[in-house]
Design an enzyme around this catalytic site. Structure first.
Site, PDB file in Angstrom:
ATOM      1  N   GLY A 188      27.644  39.366  30.362  1.00 28.24           N
ATOM      2  CA  GLY A 188      27.979  40.157  29.181  1.00 28.24           C
ATOM      3  C   GLY A 188      26.834  40.382  28.216  1.00 28.24           C
ATOM      4  O   GLY A 188      27.062  40.526  27.013  1.00 28.24           O
TER       5      GLY A 188
ATOM      6  N   LYS B 102      46.932  45.219  42.175  1.00 24.13           N
ATOM      7  CA  LYS B 102      46.046  45.964  41.263  1.00 24.13           C
ATOM      8  C   LYS B 102      46.886  46.632  40.179  1.00 24.13           C
ATOM      9  O   LYS B 102      46.508  46.665  39.015  1.00 24.13           O
ATOM     10  CB  LYS B 102      45.286  47.014  42.085  1.00 24.13           C
ATOM     11  CG  LYS B 102      44.223  47.765  41.302  1.00 24.13           C
ATOM     12  CD  LYS B 102      43.483  48.717  42.227  1.00 24.13           C
ATOM     13  CE  LYS B 102      42.386  49.475  41.526  1.00 24.13           C
ATOM     14  NZ  LYS B 102      41.169  48.708  41.320  1.00 24.13           N
TER      15      LYS B 102
ATOM     16  N   MET C  37      33.354  44.526  37.159  1.00 23.69           N
ATOM     17  CA  MET C  37      33.168  44.575  38.606  1.00 23.69           C
ATOM     18  C   MET C  37      34.388  45.086  39.383  1.00 23.69           C
ATOM     19  O   MET C  37      34.530  44.800  40.558  1.00 23.69           O
ATOM     20  CB  MET C  37      32.743  43.193  39.132  1.00 23.69           C
ATOM     21  CG  MET C  37      31.445  42.686  38.520  1.00 23.69           C
ATOM     22  SD  MET C  37      30.081  43.866  38.624  1.00 23.69           S
ATOM     23  CE  MET C  37      29.648  43.687  40.347  1.00 23.69           C
ATOM     24  N   ARG C  38      35.264  45.836  38.714  1.00 21.90           N
ATOM     25  CA  ARG C  38      36.406  46.415  39.423  1.00 21.90           C
ATOM     26  C   ARG C  38      36.415  47.927  39.261  1.00 21.90           C
ATOM     27  O   ARG C  38      35.949  48.439  38.237  1.00 21.90           O
ATOM     28  CB  ARG C  38      37.734  45.888  38.857  1.00 21.90           C
ATOM     29  CG  ARG C  38      37.988  44.496  39.239  1.00 21.90           C
ATOM     30  CD  ARG C  38      39.318  43.988  38.720  1.00 21.90           C
ATOM     31  NE  ARG C  38      39.337  42.580  38.999  1.00 21.90           N
ATOM     32  CZ  ARG C  38      39.641  42.071  40.183  1.00 21.90           C
ATOM     33  NH1 ARG C  38      40.040  42.852  41.168  1.00 21.90           N
ATOM     34  NH2 ARG C  38      39.578  40.782  40.376  1.00 21.90           N
TER      35      ARG C  38
ATOM     36  N   HIS D 293      25.192  51.953  34.303  1.00 25.42           N
ATOM     37  CA  HIS D 293      24.809  51.582  35.672  1.00 25.42           C
ATOM     38  C   HIS D 293      23.281  51.495  35.773  1.00 25.42           C
ATOM     39  O   HIS D 293      22.577  52.392  35.297  1.00 25.42           O
ATOM     40  CB  HIS D 293      25.354  52.607  36.677  1.00 25.42           C
ATOM     41  CG  HIS D 293      25.080  52.210  38.081  1.00 25.42           C
ATOM     42  ND1 HIS D 293      25.841  51.267  38.739  1.00 25.42           N
ATOM     43  CD2 HIS D 293      24.090  52.566  38.941  1.00 25.42           C
ATOM     44  CE1 HIS D 293      25.338  51.076  39.943  1.00 25.42           C
ATOM     45  NE2 HIS D 293      24.279  51.839  40.094  1.00 25.42           N
TER      46      HIS D 293
END
Ligand code: GRF
Length: 210
Positions: free
Chosen positions: A15, A71, A96-97, A121
């Protein structure tokens, strides 16, 4: 008094981007009682993620919901928190999902059909999407890579680009040097985005229940 833009930041690990966002908002909001952009909470899908402790130390509200069943159930729990806090923008920062189309459509429905979910990214997309982007670019001995801030769709790092900044790979760079410069550029790109939000150069459709 203008309406504060309400943010949620999603992170799964260290983070450092989330904490940089938090610090930047603190320095941007000269009048803490009347913030232009307010960090409502930091969410993690990983209850042991270091980001949660760091956020608590800064007195920021946190939510941690591990994915224990489907999910859909996981995302419904997240949507409940977003609705409760009337979140306007979601900033993914090392989350990360992949968010589902159903999740993104519900969030759009609360914002006049607009996409108000962004991700940072560590590459010049469409190059090196997915994980280990810095490592792969380094192994390929690219002369430059960089950072992309983009809108989130249901693909893996495929949404429309908002900003890109290049980072050179110097000949003597170790992987660690290269990573560090890319991370620093990530923090700068998120700051630029937050400044634009606060100045309404990027328009916000405020949360509205439908
Ligand atoms: C960042 O490089 C981000 O772009 C990527 O994961 C990393 C997270 O780092 N998706 P941190 O958790 O913000 O330190």
């Amino acid at each position: 008094m203008s309406t504060a833009i309400r943010l949620a930041v999603f992170a799964s690990g260290q983070g450092t981007n989330a904490i940089s966002i938090l610090n930047h908002l603190a320095s941007m909001n000269r009048e803490p009682q009347n913030p232009k952009v307010k960090l409502e909470f930091i969410f993690s899908d990983n209850p042991t993620a270091p980001v949660l402790e760091k956020a608590k130390a800064h007195k920021v509200q946190t939510y941690a919901v591990a994915k224990v069943s489907t999910k859909q159930a996981h995302e419904l729990a997240i949507l409940r928190a977003l609705r409760k806090h009337q979140i306007d923008w979601i900033c993914l920062a090392g989350y990360m999902r992949i968010l589902s189309a159903d999740f993104l459509n519900q969030f759009k429905a609360w914002h006049e059909g607009r996409s108000q979910v962004v991700n940072i990214h560590p590459s010049l997309l469409p190059l090196y999407p997915g994980i280990e982007s810095i490592e792969r670019a380094f192994q390929d001995q690219v002369s430059e890579s960089g950072v992309t801030l983009h809108y989130v769709d249901e693909g893996v790092d495929t949404g429309k680009v908002i900003y890109q900044e290049k980072v050179r790979r110097e000949n003597l760079d170790t992987l660690g040097d290269f990573k560090q410069r890319i991370h620093i550029q990530e923090y700068e790109v998120y700051k630029k985005f937050l400044n634009c939000l606060a100045a309404h150069q990027i328009e916000t459709a405020y949360f509205k229940e439908v």
